[in-house]
Motif scaffolding. Structure first.
Motif, PDB file in Angstrom:
ATOM      1  N   ILE A   9      18.734 -14.581 -37.269  1.00  0.00           N
ATOM      2  CA  ILE A   9      18.847 -16.041 -37.323  1.00  0.00           C
ATOM      3  C   ILE A   9      19.425 -16.564 -36.013  1.00  0.00           C
ATOM      4  O   ILE A   9      18.922 -17.527 -35.410  1.00  0.00           O
ATOM      5  N   MET A  10      20.476 -15.900 -35.549  1.00  0.00           N
ATOM      6  CA  MET A  10      21.117 -16.340 -34.312  1.00  0.00           C
ATOM      7  C   MET A  10      20.266 -16.022 -33.085  1.00  0.00           C
ATOM      8  O   MET A  10      20.245 -16.789 -32.121  1.00  0.00           O
ATOM      9  N   GLU A  11      19.561 -14.919 -33.103  1.00  0.00           N
ATOM     10  CA  GLU A  11      18.666 -14.609 -31.986  1.00  0.00           C
ATOM     11  C   GLU A  11      17.639 -15.724 -31.813  1.00  0.00           C
ATOM     12  O   GLU A  11      17.401 -16.198 -30.685  1.00  0.00           O
ATOM     13  N   ASP A  12      17.043 -16.168 -32.907  1.00  0.00           N
ATOM     14  CA  ASP A  12      16.038 -17.235 -32.840  1.00  0.00           C
ATOM     15  C   ASP A  12      16.653 -18.539 -32.341  1.00  0.00           C
ATOM     16  O   ASP A  12      16.044 -19.261 -31.527  1.00  0.00           O
ATOM     17  N   GLN A  13      17.858 -18.862 -32.809  1.00  0.00           N
ATOM     18  CA  GLN A  13      18.505 -20.097 -32.382  1.00  0.00           C
ATOM     19  C   GLN A  13      18.868 -20.067 -30.895  1.00  0.00           C
ATOM     20  O   GLN A  13      18.653 -21.039 -30.169  1.00  0.00           O
ATOM     21  N   ILE A  14      19.405 -18.949 -30.460  1.00  0.00           N
ATOM     22  CA  ILE A  14      19.805 -18.833 -29.048  1.00  0.00           C
ATOM     23  C   ILE A  14      18.578 -18.893 -28.139  1.00  0.00           C
ATOM     24  O   ILE A  14      18.594 -19.544 -27.078  1.00  0.00           O
ATOM     25  N   LYS A  15      17.498 -18.250 -28.547  1.00  0.00           N
ATOM     26  CA  LYS A  15      16.289 -18.254 -27.724  1.00  0.00           C
ATOM     27  C   LYS A  15      15.638 -19.635 -27.694  1.00  0.00           C
ATOM     28  O   LYS A  15      14.921 -19.971 -26.744  1.00  0.00           O
TER      29      LYS A  15
END
Length: 288
Positions: free
Chosen positions: A100-106
């Motif tokens: 979830i955080m990987e997608d948000q950061i990217k």
């Protein structure tokens, strides 16, 4: 710039490895006596095992997405390449939180070189994957090389383990109540492994005397090239049996003792497997 390696506390590596190889650790959480603890950072696994022997039932929970956001954002802002290898998604929601955080950061940093990988491994089997790529990162391996190495090591990691009391696995939903009850009555020692990230029973033995020998036999059947890889042994507060197993591996396969890593099963995994757990980890294809 070297690749930053992130792990979570379910890898059961000792703090010395985090320091030596610059691994950053995101802790899972342990709940005991109405208190919450950050695994590794705030609680020692011995406390968990002593509590379980006295009838306590610790619980665990995954890190929050915010815990990963902080780590991922710091690397994205510095344009630092980052690889996070997670505890098996079939055993915890930790991987999903990180994704979830990987997608948000990217979305905010489209060019951020961040990769989240599901190890589908647990305990020191997962830890050996992390250790392998952390050594590669320290030696200057590229982002793509580390991602490839992590995926390969995870895919070929073998887990052979036994528990002292099936009741703990029953509480965690890993075996049926009947199996736990009958196993306790008959002194059955299960041997299990991890396949595609899930716990799978392999066989059951009557009594504990045969367990170490059978683990060595399974190691010979399922692995290869033992002298050229790191072998992992983890234990649920039973160092004596872990040392016995290490001696058998050294004698049988001529593995140098310095290539055998012994660690205590951490508080998060131990809360589900219980005191007396003994686990063996090795690769069935160590060199690609």
């Amino acid at each position: 710039m070297n690749v930053k390696i992130i792990a979570d506390s379910a890898c059961d590596l000792s703090k010395d490895y985090y320091i030596e190889y610059g691994i950053e650790m995101v802790p899972l959480n342990v709940h005991l006596d109405n208190k919450d603890y950050a695994d590794v950072k705030e609680i020692d696994p011995k406390i968990i095992y002593d509590g379980m022997r006295n009838g306590k039932a610790p619980k665990t929970s995954q890190p929050s997405p915010e815990a990963f956001k902080k780590v991922f954002t710091a690397s994205a802002e510095k344009k630092e390449p980052l690889v996070y290898v997670s505890f098996s998604s079939k055993l915890s929601g930790t991987y999903q939180s990180a994704k979830i955080m990987e997608d948000q950061i990217k979305a905010e940093y489209p060019d951020a070189p961040i990769r989240v990988i599901d190890s589908k491994c647990a305990s020191l089997g997962y830890g050996l994957v992390v250790l392998h790529i952390a050594k590669a990162a320290k030696n200057g391996a590229s982002f793509d090389e580390i991602v490839e190495a992590a995926e390969h090591q995870a895919q070929h990691m073998e887990h052979i383990f036994t528990v002292d009391d099936l009741e703990y696995l029953y509480r965690g939903g890993r075996v049926s109540k009947t199996s736990a009850f009958v196993g306790s009555l008959l002194k059955i020692k299960p041997i299990l492994n991890v396949e595609d990230g899930k716990l799978i029973p392999l066989e059951k033995l009557r009594g504990s005397k045969k367990v170490l020998g059978r683990m060595i036999e399974l190691m010979e059947e399922r692995g290869t090239d033992f002298q050229n890889q790191t072998i992992g042994i983890s234990h649920g507060d039973d160092l004596e049996r872990a040392e016995q197993l290490a001696s058998l591996i050294h004698e049988k396969f001529k593995v140098p003792r310095e290539n055998i890593v012994i660690e205590m099963v951490g508080a998060v995994i131990g809360a589900h497997s219980g005191p007396g757990t003994l686990a063996l980890f090795f690769s069935n294809q160590p060199n690609k």
